[in-house]
Design a protein around this motif. Structure first.
Motif, PDB file in Angstrom:
ATOM      1  N   GLN A  83      25.907  -9.648  -6.494  1.00  0.00           N
ATOM      2  CA  GLN A  83      25.703 -10.164  -4.958  1.00  0.00           C
ATOM      3  C   GLN A  83      25.945 -11.509  -4.824  1.00  0.00           C
ATOM      4  O   GLN A  83      25.922 -12.276  -3.810  1.00  0.00           O
ATOM      5  N   GLY A  84      26.074 -12.335  -6.052  1.00  0.00           N
ATOM      6  CA  GLY A  84      26.237 -13.798  -6.124  1.00  0.00           C
ATOM      7  C   GLY A  84      27.352 -14.259  -5.129  1.00  0.00           C
ATOM      8  O   GLY A  84      27.030 -14.908  -4.165  1.00  0.00           O
ATOM      9  N   ALA A  85      28.744 -14.010  -5.323  1.00  0.00           N
ATOM     10  CA  ALA A  85      29.822 -14.463  -4.466  1.00  0.00           C
ATOM     11  C   ALA A  85      29.666 -13.614  -3.253  1.00  0.00           C
ATOM     12  O   ALA A  85      30.014 -14.250  -2.019  1.00  0.00           O
ATOM     13  N   ASN A  86      29.154 -12.410  -3.104  1.00  0.00           N
ATOM     14  CA  ASN A  86      29.249 -11.904  -1.844  1.00  0.00           C
ATOM     15  C   ASN A  86      28.223 -12.575  -0.798  1.00  0.00           C
ATOM     16  O   ASN A  86      28.326 -12.390   0.330  1.00  0.00           O
ATOM     17  N   GLN A  87      27.064 -13.110  -1.332  1.00  0.00           N
ATOM     18  CA  GLN A  87      25.967 -14.003  -0.676  1.00  0.00           C
ATOM     19  C   GLN A  87      26.617 -15.119  -0.054  1.00  0.00           C
ATOM     20  O   GLN A  87      26.657 -15.436   1.071  1.00  0.00           O
ATOM     21  N   ALA A  88      27.637 -15.638  -0.897  1.00  0.00           N
ATOM     22  CA  ALA A  88      27.859 -17.163  -0.539  1.00  0.00           C
ATOM     23  C   ALA A  88      29.233 -16.771   0.546  1.00  0.00           C
ATOM     24  O   ALA A  88      29.281 -17.494   1.488  1.00  0.00           O
ATOM     25  N   LEU A  89      29.890 -15.720   0.402  1.00  0.00           N
ATOM     26  CA  LEU A  89      30.730 -15.382   1.573  1.00  0.00           C
ATOM     27  C   LEU A  89      29.972 -15.053   2.974  1.00  0.00           C
ATOM     28  O   LEU A  89      30.452 -15.541   3.865  1.00  0.00           O
ATOM     29  N   GLU A  90      29.054 -14.454   2.870  1.00  0.00           N
ATOM     30  CA  GLU A  90      28.134 -14.166   3.812  1.00  0.00           C
ATOM     31  C   GLU A  90      27.667 -15.549   4.491  1.00  0.00           C
ATOM     32  O   GLU A  90      27.712 -15.738   5.864  1.00  0.00           O
ATOM     33  N   ASP A  91      27.140 -16.504   3.565  1.00  0.00           N
ATOM     34  CA  ASP A  91      26.813 -17.751   4.052  1.00  0.00           C
ATOM     35  C   ASP A  91      27.865 -18.594   4.969  1.00  0.00           C
ATOM     36  O   ASP A  91      27.668 -19.221   5.866  1.00  0.00           O
ATOM     37  N   ALA A  92      29.022 -18.361   4.309  1.00  0.00           N
ATOM     38  CA  ALA A  92      30.123 -19.229   4.865  1.00  0.00           C
ATOM     39  C   ALA A  92      30.523 -18.927   6.321  1.00  0.00           C
ATOM     40  O   ALA A  92      30.571 -19.668   7.127  1.00  0.00           O
ATOM     41  N   VAL A  93      30.544 -17.473   6.524  1.00  0.00           N
ATOM     42  CA  VAL A  93      31.021 -16.886   7.744  1.00  0.00           C
ATOM     43  C   VAL A  93      29.693 -17.133   8.674  1.00  0.00           C
ATOM     44  O   VAL A  93      30.020 -17.425  10.106  1.00  0.00           O
ATOM     45  N   THR A  94      28.507 -16.990   8.184  1.00  0.00           N
ATOM     46  CA  THR A  94      27.432 -17.278   9.030  1.00  0.00           C
ATOM     47  C   THR A  94      27.466 -18.719   9.650  1.00  0.00           C
ATOM     48  O   THR A  94      27.047 -19.002  10.927  1.00  0.00           O
ATOM     49  N   LEU A  95      27.472 -19.717   8.703  1.00  0.00           N
ATOM     50  CA  LEU A  95      27.218 -21.087   9.124  1.00  0.00           C
ATOM     51  C   LEU A  95      28.352 -21.433  10.003  1.00  0.00           C
ATOM     52  O   LEU A  95      28.130 -22.084  11.009  1.00  0.00           O
ATOM     53  N   ALA A  96      29.565 -20.966   9.707  1.00  0.00           N
ATOM     54  CA  ALA A  96      30.673 -21.163  11.007  1.00  0.00           C
ATOM     55  C   ALA A  96      30.430 -20.757  11.969  1.00  0.00           C
ATOM     56  O   ALA A  96      30.644 -21.321  13.100  1.00  0.00           O
ATOM     57  N   ALA A  97      29.782 -19.539  12.127  1.00  0.00           N
ATOM     58  CA  ALA A  97      29.638 -18.878  13.428  1.00  0.00           C
ATOM     59  C   ALA A  97      28.606 -19.528  14.368  1.00  0.00           C
ATOM     60  O   ALA A  97      28.652 -19.767  15.574  1.00  0.00           O
ATOM     61  N   VAL A  98      27.654 -19.956  13.626  1.00  0.00           N
ATOM     62  CA  VAL A  98      26.562 -20.607  14.368  1.00  0.00           C
ATOM     63  C   VAL A  98      26.973 -21.968  14.882  1.00  0.00           C
ATOM     64  O   VAL A  98      26.632 -22.438  15.826  1.00  0.00           O
ATOM     65  N   LEU A  99      27.709 -22.551  13.965  1.00  0.00           N
ATOM     66  CA  LEU A  99      28.215 -24.117  14.493  1.00  0.00           C
ATOM     67  C   LEU A  99      29.027 -23.917  15.526  1.00  0.00           C
ATOM     68  O   LEU A  99      29.554 -24.738  16.260  1.00  0.00           O
ATOM     69  N   ASP A 100      29.815 -22.747  15.853  1.00  0.00           N
ATOM     70  CA  ASP A 100      30.731 -22.236  16.984  1.00  0.00           C
ATOM     71  C   ASP A 100      30.029 -22.416  18.105  1.00  0.00           C
ATOM     72  O   ASP A 100      30.450 -22.633  19.436  1.00  0.00           O
ATOM     73  N   ARG A 101      28.737 -22.079  18.359  1.00  0.00           N
ATOM     74  CA  ARG A 101      27.728 -21.880  19.551  1.00  0.00           C
ATOM     75  C   ARG A 101      26.880 -22.961  19.538  1.00  0.00           C
ATOM     76  O   ARG A 101      26.068 -22.640  20.896  1.00  0.00           O
ATOM     77  N   HIS A 102      26.363 -23.599  18.646  1.00  0.00           N
ATOM     78  CA  HIS A 102      25.250 -24.695  18.908  1.00  0.00           C
ATOM     79  C   HIS A 102      25.682 -26.244  18.547  1.00  0.00           C
ATOM     80  O   HIS A 102      26.550 -26.259  17.490  1.00  0.00           O
ATOM     81  N   PRO A 103      24.966 -27.251  18.888  1.00  0.00           N
ATOM     82  CA  PRO A 103      25.274 -28.344  18.277  1.00  0.00           C
ATOM     83  C   PRO A 103      24.785 -28.408  16.726  1.00  0.00           C
ATOM     84  O   PRO A 103      24.068 -27.458  16.487  1.00  0.00           O
ATOM     85  N   ILE A 104      25.116 -29.374  15.942  1.00  0.00           N
ATOM     86  CA  ILE A 104      25.023 -29.109  14.584  1.00  0.00           C
ATOM     87  C   ILE A 104      23.486 -29.056  14.250  1.00  0.00           C
ATOM     88  O   ILE A 104      23.115 -28.226  13.390  1.00  0.00           O
ATOM     89  N   PRO A 105      22.493 -29.914  14.789  1.00  0.00           N
ATOM     90  CA  PRO A 105      20.937 -29.682  14.092  1.00  0.00           C
ATOM     91  C   PRO A 105      20.548 -28.272  14.660  1.00  0.00           C
ATOM     92  O   PRO A 105      19.958 -27.584  13.866  1.00  0.00           O
ATOM     93  N   SER A 106      20.959 -27.946  15.705  1.00  0.00           N
ATOM     94  CA  SER A 106      20.314 -26.498  16.267  1.00  0.00           C
ATOM     95  C   SER A 106      21.003 -25.364  15.292  1.00  0.00           C
ATOM     96  O   SER A 106      20.569 -24.207  15.024  1.00  0.00           O
TER      97      SER A 106
END
Length: 380
Positions: A293-316
């Motif tokens: 799961q190492g690389a698979n979790q990194a893939l999840e991290d990446a798309v999750t980070l981009a998604a939340v940055l799309d809808r909130h200011p950076i700190p939130s």
């Protein structure tokens, strides 16, 4: 909200490139700093589980990865004699979660890199430190320094970003065994994907789309040990007498292609974010490879980070990212470490009991045990 914002990603591994791609497609200007002279990872393969493929689908890369890899249609675990302990029902797994794809790491890197704008990755740049400024962050490196609205530490288990802003965090924790990885030349047979468990040793065979196979092996061993006669000779000495197809597969390996790494994981951090800096992949939650799961979790991290940055200011957004990712990934780190401990048992009595228990356990029970991991869905 994101137009014109700049992000610096430290590390051009799978998680770093995926993060860069996900942010770029949301209007960010992204720069990836990589200390190696060139991007990519030859010499080994990777299994992309359905959750990882789902993450790639959100970026429009899932079909390319499926086409470049091999969708696994059978597999399971064997004991030292070659007897099957458990056979995975891949049809049921695929129907419920999606396909499991085996691919060369180099091919996955090429797909990710080709999707990025030219000159996104700056190779041969060694990052030496990171400072959070309150309204952004500054990265110091071998060619000077640069500032951004967001810095993502995707620089692996010995992350400089983590050391800079998490100075009291515990370092990597040894698992007590080493691992070898290699890819065969073209085989004149197609092996079934399998992992064979012995006493303090394991050997895995994963067929690839081009007629070759990705091989991996583990053995209980102290940190830093190396084989004086060469790593392939050591692997053949340990596993050359194991059941088919292991001996034949090892005969098809180039001695110069064998990679060897001691296995570590990362003790739990109290947070994955500091100010305008986020950790991702092995920098945040390095795990042993026992669940793949190492690389698979990194893939999840990446798309999750981009998604939340799309809808909130950076700190939130970073607070949301930490909430979504930390509990999940740290659970998988613990589970993977536990599986590795059991798999590396060396006592004859303990290994007999272990193998007997696996043999008696219905195969669907093992699939159900992965439900929490494989059923992940990308944030909208």
């Amino acid at each position: 909200m994101t137009e014109g914002r700049k992000a610096i990603v430290v590390g051009a591994g799978i998680g770093g490139l995926t993060t860069a791609l996900a942010l770029t497609r949301r209007g960010w200007h992204v720069e990836v700093l990589e200390r190696a002279p060139e991007t990519g990872a030859a010499g080994s393969g990777i299994s992309l589980w359905p959750n990882g493929i789902r993450a790639l689908d959100t970026l429009g890369l899932g079909e390319r990865v499926r086409a470049a890899g091999r969708i696994e249609t059978a597999g399971g675990f064997r004991d030292r004699t070659g007897r099957w302990l458990s056979v995975t029902n891949t049809t049921a797994l695929t129907r419920r979660y999606g396909p499991l794809v085996a691919i060369r790491r180099a091919d996955l890197f090429a797909i990710l890199a080709d999707a990025l704008p030219h000159h996104t990755v700056r190779e041969g740049v060694t990052v030496t430190g990171v400072a959070d400024r309150g309204d952004g962050a500054t990265v110091f490196h071998s060619r000077g320094h640069c500032a951004a609205d967001l810095v993502v530490g995707a620089d692996g288990i010995r992350s400089v970003v983590r050391e800079s802003l998490w100075p009291r965090a515990r370092g990597p924790r040894p698992a007590g065994y080493t691992a070898w990885r290699m890819i065969t030349s073209t085989l004149d047979f197609t092996p079934v994907a399998s992992e064979t468990w012995g006493r303090g040793e394991r050997f895995g065979v994963v067929p690839l789309a081009d007629g070759c196979a990705y091989l991996f092996a583990t053995a209980n061993m102290p940190e830093g040990a190396r084989a004086p006669g060469g790593e392939l000779a050591e692997v053949r000495r340990r596993f050359g007498g194991w059941p088919d197809p292991i001996p034949a597969a090892l005969e098809a390996v180039n001695p110069d292609s064998v990679l060897r790494h001691d296995i570590y994981d990362l003790p739990a951090l109290d947070t994955f974010v500091r100010g305008h800096v986020a950790l991702l992949g092995d920098a945040a939650h390095a795990m042993s490879p026992n669940l793949g799961q190492g690389a698979n979790q990194a893939l999840e991290d990446a798309v999750t980070l981009a998604a939340v940055l799309d809808r909130h200011p950076i700190p939130s957004a970073l607070t949301d990212y930490d909430h979504l990712r930390r509990t999940r990934t740290q659970h998988i780190v613990r589970l993977s470490r536990h599986v590795g401990t059991v798999a590396q048992w060396s006592s004859p009595t303990a290994t007999w009991l272990r193998d007997r228990a696996i043999h008696l356990l219905p195969s669907q029970s093992m699939t159900r045990g992965m439900d929490r991991i494989l059923s992940w869905g990308a944030p909208r």
